[in-house]
Write an enzyme that holds these catalytic residues in place. Structure first.
Site, PDB file in Angstrom:
ATOM      1  CG  LEU A  92      -1.760   1.243   1.460  1.00  0.00           C
ATOM      2  CD1 LEU A  92      -2.831   1.357   0.379  1.00  0.00           C
ATOM      3  CD2 LEU A  92      -2.401   1.198   2.848  1.00  0.00           C
ATOM      4  CB  CYS A  93       1.711   3.755  -2.305  1.00  0.00           C
ATOM      5  SG  CYS A  93       2.674   5.276  -2.469  1.00  0.00           S
ATOM      6  CD  GLU A 251      -0.691  10.058  -1.307  1.00  0.00           C
ATOM      7  OE1 GLU A 251      -0.252  11.216  -1.322  1.00  0.00           O
ATOM      8  OE2 GLU A 251      -1.730   9.923  -0.725  1.00  0.00           O
TER       9      GLU A 251
END
Length: 252
Positions: A92-93, A251
């Protein structure tokens, strides 16, 4: 040589984990991958009602650094999630998980990045919000970002992005069934209203950094209240399926 976790990190995670059991938060459930390791959690995030992700059951691993909460955890989805802010490998960014360093090229404000006042609740609630409102300015998945913008700008007429999400949601329901979980579909089922125990004492946040704190110390001399749950799990916002078996087994 592996870095040993600080006692303040153990203290913080222990309090957070028990806090999620005592005061559940809507939208996700958590458990430990190993009852003896507070630094690796498995989380399941439920797709919010009235969004493309409604009914989805998205599992992920959360790993905490030895100096938590001074450094952020990492989140990797195990369930396939087609999303502008999720890499192909599931990482996950999201700004809240980025270290608090000055990086003008990122376009992120320092206040958007990790700081020690953040916690598991704020991270997972940010992830849930991100599902429905992706950041397309610096995407981890460019193809998903382009597809999402087409869907958004066409006001839903371009169905490519929507169709992929709905297929992933449908696929994830099978895993929810295997885990014995009913995913909430309505706002009423999704949102949890918790009550603080009348005798619950307030948690002093500064205690997180007290390295001399004894996790098993208890005023009444009973260690049971300070131990993790028997199976290391905290199911939040879910209903276990009653299969008729009372054995309990249930994200960038």
């Amino acid at each position: 040589m592996a870095v040993q976790p600080s006692s303040s990190a153990v203290r913080a995670l222990s309090l957070e984990y028990r806090g999620l059991q005592d005061e559940p938060v809507e939208g996700f459930c958590v458990k430990l991958l190993n009852e003896d390791n507070l630094f690796e959690w498995e989380v399941a995030i439920f797709g919010p009602p009235d969004t493309l992700y409604q009914g989805g059951y998205f599992k992920a691993h959360v790993k905490f650094p030895p100096d938590y909460p001074y450094s952020p955890p990492s989140v990797r989805f195990l369930t396939k999630v087609w999303h502008p802010n999720v890499y192909e490998n599931g990482d996950l960014c999201i700004s809240i998980l980025h270290p608090p360093v000055d990086d003008p090229q990122s376009g992120e404000l320092p206040c958007e990045r990790w700081n020690p006042t953040q916690n598991v609740r704020t991270v997972l609630l940010s992830v849930i919000s991100l599902l429905n409102e992706p950041n397309t300015y610096s995407p981890a998945n460019v193809d998903a970002s382009v597809m999402y913008r087409r869907w958004r700008d066409s006001k839903g007429k371009d169905k490519e992005y929507e169709n992929i999400i709905r297929k992933q949601v449908l696929s994830s329901r099978g895993e929810a069934e295997r885990d014995g979980v009913v995913v909430p579909l309505t706002q009423e089922d999704y949102c949890i209203k918790t009550k603080v125990k009348p005798d619950a004492e307030p948690v002093d946040m500064y205690d997180f950094y007290d390295d001399d704190y004894d996790i098993d110390d208890d005023d009444d001399g009973d260690d049971d209240d300070d131990e993790l749950s028997e199976n290391g799990e905290a199911w939040v916002g879910v209903t276990e399926i009653d299969d008729g078996d009372d054995s309990g087994n249930g994200e960038s």
